[in-house]
Design a protein around this motif. Structure first.
Motif, PDB file in Angstrom:
ATOM      1  N   UNK A 317       0.780  -1.209   0.072  1.00  0.00           N
ATOM      2  CA  UNK A 317       0.038   0.152  -0.132  1.00  0.00           C
ATOM      3  C   UNK A 317       0.670   1.482  -0.222  1.00  0.00           C
ATOM      4  N   UNK A 318       2.040   1.256   0.531  1.00  0.00           N
ATOM      5  CA  UNK A 318       2.650   2.605   0.686  1.00  0.00           C
ATOM      6  C   UNK A 318       3.348   2.902  -0.427  1.00  0.00           C
ATOM      7  N   UNK A 319       3.777   2.274  -1.540  1.00  0.00           N
ATOM      8  CA  UNK A 319       4.472   2.750  -2.671  1.00  0.00           C
ATOM      9  C   UNK A 319       5.999   3.307  -2.260  1.00  0.00           C
ATOM     10  N   UNK A 320       6.306   2.870  -1.174  1.00  0.00           N
ATOM     11  CA  UNK A 320       7.635   3.474  -0.604  1.00  0.00           C
ATOM     12  C   UNK A 320       8.921   3.124  -1.498  1.00  0.00           C
ATOM     13  N   UNK A 321       9.891   4.185  -1.152  1.00  0.00           N
ATOM     14  CA  UNK A 321      11.178   3.853  -1.953  1.00  0.00           C
ATOM     15  C   UNK A 321      12.246   3.047  -1.140  1.00  0.00           C
ATOM     16  N   UNK A 322      12.018   3.375   0.320  1.00  0.00           N
ATOM     17  CA  UNK A 322      12.963   2.865   1.391  1.00  0.00           C
ATOM     18  C   UNK A 322      12.232   2.501   2.674  1.00  0.00           C
ATOM     19  N   UNK A 337      10.830  -0.791  15.677  1.00  0.00           N
ATOM     20  CA  UNK A 337      10.365   0.255  14.873  1.00  0.00           C
ATOM     21  C   UNK A 337      10.446   0.138  13.467  1.00  0.00           C
ATOM     22  N   UNK A 338       9.302   0.206  12.600  1.00  0.00           N
ATOM     23  CA  UNK A 338       9.482   0.100  11.157  1.00  0.00           C
ATOM     24  C   UNK A 338       9.009   1.429  10.510  1.00  0.00           C
ATOM     25  N   UNK A 339       9.961   1.957   9.816  1.00  0.00           N
ATOM     26  CA  UNK A 339       9.731   3.337   9.173  1.00  0.00           C
ATOM     27  C   UNK A 339       9.686   3.209   7.450  1.00  0.00           C
ATOM     28  N   UNK A 340       9.055   3.845   6.893  1.00  0.00           N
ATOM     29  CA  UNK A 340       9.187   3.977   5.443  1.00  0.00           C
ATOM     30  C   UNK A 340       8.865   5.302   4.760  1.00  0.00           C
ATOM     31  N   UNK A 341       8.989   5.707   3.816  1.00  0.00           N
ATOM     32  CA  UNK A 341       9.039   6.850   3.237  1.00  0.00           C
ATOM     33  C   UNK A 341       7.836   6.865   2.229  1.00  0.00           C
ATOM     34  N   UNK A 342       6.872   6.219   2.334  1.00  0.00           N
ATOM     35  CA  UNK A 342       5.627   6.029   1.248  1.00  0.00           C
ATOM     36  C   UNK A 342       5.009   7.110   1.404  1.00  0.00           C
ATOM     37  N   UNK A 343       3.516   6.686   1.025  1.00  0.00           N
ATOM     38  CA  UNK A 343       2.525   7.522   0.912  1.00  0.00           C
ATOM     39  C   UNK A 343       1.897   7.968   2.113  1.00  0.00           C
ATOM     40  N   UNK A 344       2.061   7.164   2.849  1.00  0.00           N
ATOM     41  CA  UNK A 344       1.208   7.565   4.515  1.00  0.00           C
ATOM     42  C   UNK A 344      -0.159   7.529   4.301  1.00  0.00           C
ATOM     43  N   UNK A 345      -0.814   7.964   5.364  1.00  0.00           N
ATOM     44  CA  UNK A 345      -2.243   7.771   5.492  1.00  0.00           C
ATOM     45  C   UNK A 345      -2.877   8.316   6.700  1.00  0.00           C
ATOM     46  N   UNK A 346      -3.893   8.637   7.036  1.00  0.00           N
ATOM     47  CA  UNK A 346      -4.443   9.180   8.162  1.00  0.00           C
ATOM     48  C   UNK A 346      -4.841   8.330   9.288  1.00  0.00           C
ATOM     49  N   UNK A 347      -4.088   8.180  10.404  1.00  0.00           N
ATOM     50  CA  UNK A 347      -4.502   7.244  11.448  1.00  0.00           C
ATOM     51  C   UNK A 347      -5.611   7.336  12.043  1.00  0.00           C
ATOM     52  N   UNK A 348      -6.077   8.657  12.068  1.00  0.00           N
ATOM     53  CA  UNK A 348      -7.541   8.817  12.826  1.00  0.00           C
ATOM     54  C   UNK A 348      -8.590   8.358  11.895  1.00  0.00           C
ATOM     55  N   UNK A 349      -8.400   8.321  10.511  1.00  0.00           N
ATOM     56  CA  UNK A 349      -9.556   7.929   9.773  1.00  0.00           C
ATOM     57  C   UNK A 349      -9.521   6.347   9.492  1.00  0.00           C
ATOM     58  N   UNK A 350      -8.374   5.852   9.738  1.00  0.00           N
ATOM     59  CA  UNK A 350      -8.255   4.188   9.781  1.00  0.00           C
ATOM     60  C   UNK A 350      -8.731   3.718  11.014  1.00  0.00           C
ATOM     61  N   UNK A 351      -8.469   4.492  12.307  1.00  0.00           N
ATOM     62  CA  UNK A 351      -9.034   4.258  13.520  1.00  0.00           C
ATOM     63  C   UNK A 351     -10.947   3.904  13.576  1.00  0.00           C
ATOM     64  N   UNK A 352     -11.284   5.245  12.898  1.00  0.00           N
ATOM     65  CA  UNK A 352     -12.736   5.266  12.712  1.00  0.00           C
ATOM     66  C   UNK A 352     -13.048   4.087  11.876  1.00  0.00           C
TER      67      UNK A 352
END
Length: 411
Positions: A317-322, A337-352
């Motif tokens: 889902x992220x389309x990350x490069x690293x 810790x797992x970190x990526x530089x992808x598209x990201x998302x809205x955690x609050x919307x996901x929680x809802x």
């Protein structure tokens, strides 16, 4: 008959010592004033004060006074007689009424205590008025006000004590109820897992073992006349046994990830990162920091599963490069810790969406599952993300104190 007085507490013991000191001080004051010629006959005051001091001292030394309401009443009656002697000898004896109030309320209880206090106050007022040869409002205010204050103080303390005892009882009941509930949940979970394993074993291993038994019986019946047919039965039984062995191994793998069967968690994570890079083309780097310590199997399983789920979401889902996975060993804790530089998302919307039953917004229930794994081990789980700014996932688990430690270098 046992009394219903509150049990002795540190505060009550301090107050009791103060009461003893007050009685001793007031008796000494009466004797000193008499010896100085300020009030009463010296010999009479000294004799009466000595008698009262002796009776008062005997009370705490007699165990029955603290255990029996009748013994306490007899002791207070004898103490009252000696106090009356002090009152007759000197008007300074009126001040002893105040400590007597507390003794009467404490030893006689809520019903008879206030009645005896009232009689004591009346006796103090009468004796003082007799010494003054007149009855005045000022002479009555002191003993009566002292009786009111003592009664309010003791009854208030007893009410607070009863409330504290009731609250303590309720807390004990609540603690016991929570323990029972936790035990019931645990028992229900164990029972559900047993039922699941029983179904799996019945539908796979047990059925296969039954087939093996039937095949071997058929081979036994075919011998010695039909050796070729017996050989076929034996071969079929051997293949069934091999399938059964594979099925048993799958059960084991369901409880312990294959990556952890012979390797440590850092090695398993290194292999996971390498496999993800090869299969998806996403560069994934692993960093391990701190002094490595052996972790309990549930901790290793949880961290590996969380890393797998997180990297799976990143790839899909992220389309990350690293992406970068960091495993940190700290004092009494381990962090992933797992970190990526992808598209990201809205955690609050996901929680809802998750709360509404729509999954985590990534096609499944990955985030709730990761959070549940962390909380089941007493840890914490956090996600930081925003559209276009990548995602950072952090898990922190406590490490049991008995876990040993072995030094490790950063990967």
């Amino acid at each position: 008959m046992a009394t219903d007085r509150p049990r002795t507490t540190p505060v009550a013991r301090v107050l009791r010592v103060c009461l003893h000191l007050l009685v001793a001080g007031l008796l000494a004051l009466a004797v000193v004033r008499a010896l100085a010629g300020r009030d009463g006959d010296r010999a009479a005051v000294t004799a009466a004060a000595t008698a009262m001091a002796a009776v008062y001292t005997a009370g705490p030394l007699i165990g029955a006074v603290g255990r029996s309401r009748r013994a306490a009443a007899l002791w207070l009656a004898l103490l009252g007689v000696t106090w009356a002697g002090v009152l007759v000898a000197t008007q300074d004896g009126v001040w002893l009424a105040f400590p007597l109030y507390f003794l009467e309320l404490h030893l006689l209880g809520r019903r008879s205590g206030p009645v005896v206090v009232a009689l004591t106050a009346v006796g103090a007022v009468a004796a003082y008025s007799a010494h003054q040869h007149t009855l005045s409002v000022a002479a009555a205010i002191g003993p009566l006000l002292g009786a009111a204050v003592a009664t309010a103080t003791v009854l208030g303390y007893q009410a607070l004590y009863r409330e504290s005892e009731e609250r303590s009882r309720l807390i004990d009941e609540l603690t016991a109820a929570r323990a029972d509930l936790a035990a019931a949940h645990h028992a229900a979970g164990v029972l559900a897992e047993r039922e699941r394993l029983a179904r799996e074993i019945h539908d796979t291993l047990a059925q296969s073992l039954t087939s093996i038994q039937l095949l071997l019986r058929a081979a036994q019946r075919a011998l010695p006349e039909r050796t070729e047919a017996a050989g076929e039965y034996v071969e079929q039984a051997r293949q069934a046994a091999q399938d059964n062995l594979d099925e048993a191994r799958r059960f084991v793998r369901a409880l312990t990830p294959p990556a952890l069967e012979s390797d440590t968690l850092p090695v398993a994570l290194e292999r996971l990162c390498a496999t993800t890079t090869v299969r998806s083309g996403l560069p994934v780097r692993l960093r391990v920091s701190g002094e490595r310590v052996p972790l309990p199997v549930p901790h290793e399983v949880a961290l590996l599963r969380i890393a797998q789920s997180a990297l799976g979401n990143t790839v899909r889902h992220a389309g990350a490069g690293h992406a970068e996975v960091t495993l940190s060993f700290m004092a009494g804790e381990v962090a992933l810790d797992v970190v990526d530089d992808g598209a990201g998302f809205d955690p609050e919307a996901v929680r809802t969406r998750t709360a509404a039953g729509g999954g985590d917004g990534t096609g499944g229930y990955g985030l709730p599952s990761m959070r549940a794994r962390a909380r089941a081990l007493g840890g914490s789980f956090a996600v930081e993300s925003a559209p276009g700014e990548g995602t950072a996932l952090a898990v922190l688990l406590p490490v049991p104190a008995e876990a040993g430690g072995a030094a490790g270098e950063e990967s």
